[in-house]
Write an enzyme that holds these catalytic residues in place. Structure first.
Site, PDB file in Angstrom:
ATOM      1  N   ALA A 109       0.761  -1.229  -0.045  1.00 32.97           N
ATOM      2  CA  ALA A 109      -0.206  -0.100  -0.488  1.00 32.97           C
ATOM      3  C   ALA A 109       0.970   1.536  -0.185  1.00 32.97           C
ATOM      4  CB  ALA A 109      -0.828   0.205   0.634  1.00 32.97           C
ATOM      5  N   PRO A 110       0.157   2.748  -0.716  1.00 30.38           N
ATOM      6  CA  PRO A 110      -0.831   2.384  -1.424  1.00 30.38           C
ATOM      7  C   PRO A 110      -1.132   1.717  -2.361  1.00 30.38           C
ATOM      8  CG  PRO A 110       0.200   4.497  -1.319  1.00 30.38           C
ATOM      9  CD  PRO A 110       0.984   3.700  -0.494  1.00 30.38           C
ATOM     10  N   GLY A 112       1.459   1.916  -5.909  1.00 27.82           N
ATOM     11  CA  GLY A 112       3.093   2.946  -6.328  1.00 27.82           C
ATOM     12  C   GLY A 112       3.739   1.908  -7.113  1.00 27.82           C
ATOM     13  N   LYS A 113       3.819   1.127  -6.607  1.00 28.32           N
ATOM     14  CA  LYS A 113       5.290  -0.051  -6.416  1.00 28.32           C
ATOM     15  C   LYS A 113       4.472  -1.193  -7.660  1.00 28.32           C
ATOM     16  CE  LYS A 113       8.496   1.909  -3.099  1.00 28.32           C
ATOM     17  NZ  LYS A 113       7.765   3.172  -2.745  1.00 28.32           N
ATOM     18  N   ASP A 176       9.317  -3.402   0.412  1.00 23.88           N
ATOM     19  CA  ASP A 176       9.153  -1.739   0.408  1.00 23.88           C
ATOM     20  C   ASP A 176       8.751  -1.409   2.360  1.00 23.88           C
ATOM     21  OD1 ASP A 176       9.813   0.626   0.489  1.00 23.88           O
ATOM     22  OD2 ASP A 176       7.553   1.048   0.104  1.00 23.88           O
ATOM     23  N   CYS A 229      12.217   4.494   3.660  1.00 26.37           N
ATOM     24  CA  CYS A 229      12.776   5.478   2.913  1.00 26.37           C
ATOM     25  C   CYS A 229      12.940   6.064   4.094  1.00 26.37           C
ATOM     26  CB  CYS A 229      10.719   5.873   2.710  1.00 26.37           C
ATOM     27  SG  CYS A 229       9.577   5.578   3.843  1.00 26.37           S
TER      28      CYS A 229
END
Length: 453
Positions: A109-110, A112-113, A176, A229
């Site tokens: 989520a959300p 993008g990847k 991620d 991140c």
């Protein structure tokens, strides 16, 4: 913006002479970016885009934009692009997804990847996109639908549950990982207020558990990309170094660094893994983007992924209402495996694995709903289809009053053939309408409708 003092002290120790430039970057505006959907946006889109675009160097179809509000444009509702921070495009780019592969986005989520990976897969293969938090998994599913994906299964599971179901199955896995979010302080000031040194250790422990599950699900010869991140070495070089001690069958891949990307630093963590400098760091004072870290790993050896055949499927003869609809409205019926859940009909990709026992939000492409003596096509099907794949379309210009009426849920005066019509905006599919007597009955989903013009 005001940064936490403990954070600044840590970053001074990490960056040394570069710290002043790093801190100055927080007084600059964040770069804004989007990524085009290649299944919709043709090459000429750049020439007629309603806002100026400049290429993101590490991401195919990724572009910076300076002005405008792409999220409020009808093209966004049509899934022509996905608004995504530029640095966040790097992990999926380094994953290197290819058509016909089996891929897992473990913390998705959300979306993008996931949608970036799906673009590289060209609508083929199997992509399982997972999110452990149910509310975020719902948002993930909505974004998968908006981008018109047909090969993507959305699950709402723990990594441990998935590891028990898919041992040695995937060709590539993206992790991620949930992290302390230091790289997002400039973009989200609230993240700075939630930061603490204790949170870093909690995140590092969680990342270890997630990576252990990912290791079990990757076939030999497969690729694992880990990303965060955050700047915290404990969650970056530290997580990878600890992982390689637990799993010596993995190795760090040599990677090409682009546009002022930096390598991982072996001096920032104790007992750093060999070749940790081949991992990648993105710092906001170096690149046009926020803070990010990624590592590309490979599982040694070579072995095909294990198979987990789907246990049951619906035969075409049991899908009569859908078959009637497709003969009347579509030029060619999409191929795959039919799955029926109550009155809801889905089309799964060929060779879909078994999903029994898992929390599945989106088992495949939602075709629509069996209702009394008729089939009602889904919004997902509209976004998946292209105008040349249906018998009847009604097109509205992106600047017209009609498209804004449509997105607001209003009925519209229109000319055309009676029955189901695929509504498009400048040729991009955006939803369904049913035409009768010169009036287009609006089937744009109520939950997505614009509140104003």
């Amino acid at each position: 913006m005001k940064l936490p003092e403990e954070f600044k002290n840590r970053m001074r120790g990490i960056l040394g002479m570069e710290y002043a430039a790093f801190e100055r970057s927080y007084q600059e505006k964040s770069s804004k970016a989007l990524r085009l959907n290649p299944s919709k946006a043709a090459e000429d889109f750049l020439e007629r885009a309603p806002f100026a675009l400049e290429a993101v160097p590490w991401a195919e179809y990724g572009y910076y934009y300076e002005e405008g509000f792409p999220g409020k444009h009808p093209y966004h509702a049509a899934g022509v692009y996905y608004i995504q921070e530029a640095s966040a495009m790097a992990p999926a780019a380094y994953l290197g997804a290819k058509p016909h592969e089996r891929i897992l986005d473990l913390c998705a989520a959300p979306g993008g990847k996931t949608t970036q990976i799906a673009a590289d897969m060209r609508g083929t293969g199997i992509l399982i996109s997972n999110e452990i938090h149910s509310a975020r998994a719902k948002i993930l599913s909505e974004n998968v639908e908006r981008m018109g994906l047909s090969n993507t299964i959305v699950t709402n599971e723990t990594p441990e549950k998935l590891a028990g179901a898919f041992e040695g199955y995937f060709d590539r896995i993206l992790v991620d990982a949930p992290c302390s979010g230091e790289g997002m302080f400039r973009k989200n000031e609230a993240a700075g207020g939630e930061w603490s040194l204790g949170q870093i250790q909690l995140c590092a422990d969680r990342q270890d558990r997630i990576l252990d599950c990912a290791a079990a699900m990757l076939r030999r010869g497969g690729r694992l990309v880990y990303s965060t991140c955050t700047f915290a070495p404990e969650e970056n070089e530290g997580s990878i170094s600890r992982f390689l001690k637990r799993f010596p069958e993995f190795e760090i891949c040599q990677t090409e660094k682009m546009d002022k990307m930096m390598g991982g630093n072996p001096f920032w963590v104790p007992d750093a893994a060999d070749n940790i400098e081949e991992t990648i760091r993105l710092f906001p004072h170096k690149v046009r983007g926020e803070g990010h870290y990624l590592a590309v790993l490979q599982k040694k050896g070579m072995q095909p992924g294990l198979e987990y055949p789907l246990e049951s499927e619906v035969l075409e003869k049991d899908c009569g209402l859908w078959l009637d609809f497709s003969r009347e409205c579509l030029k060619e019926r999409p191929q795959g495996i039919y799955l029926l859940f109550g009155s809801q009909l889905y089309l799964a990709p060929p060779k879909t694995p078994r999903l029994k026992g898992l929390k599945v939000l989106r088992p495949a492409l939602h075709l629509g709903t069996n209702k009394k003596n008729r089939f009602e096509p889904s919004h997902a099907l509209a976004l998946y289809l292209k105008p040349n794949e249906v018998n009847q379309t009604i097109n509205f210009a992106s600047e017209s009053s009609e498209i804004h009426q449509y997105l607001s849920g209003e009925a519209i005066h229109a000319e055309g053939e009676k029955g189901w019509n695929l509504v498009t905006v400048d040729g991009y599919s955006i939803g369904w309408g049913k035409l009768s007597g010169g009036i287009l009955k609006n089937h744009y989903p109520k939950g997505l409708r614009f509140s104003g013009k």
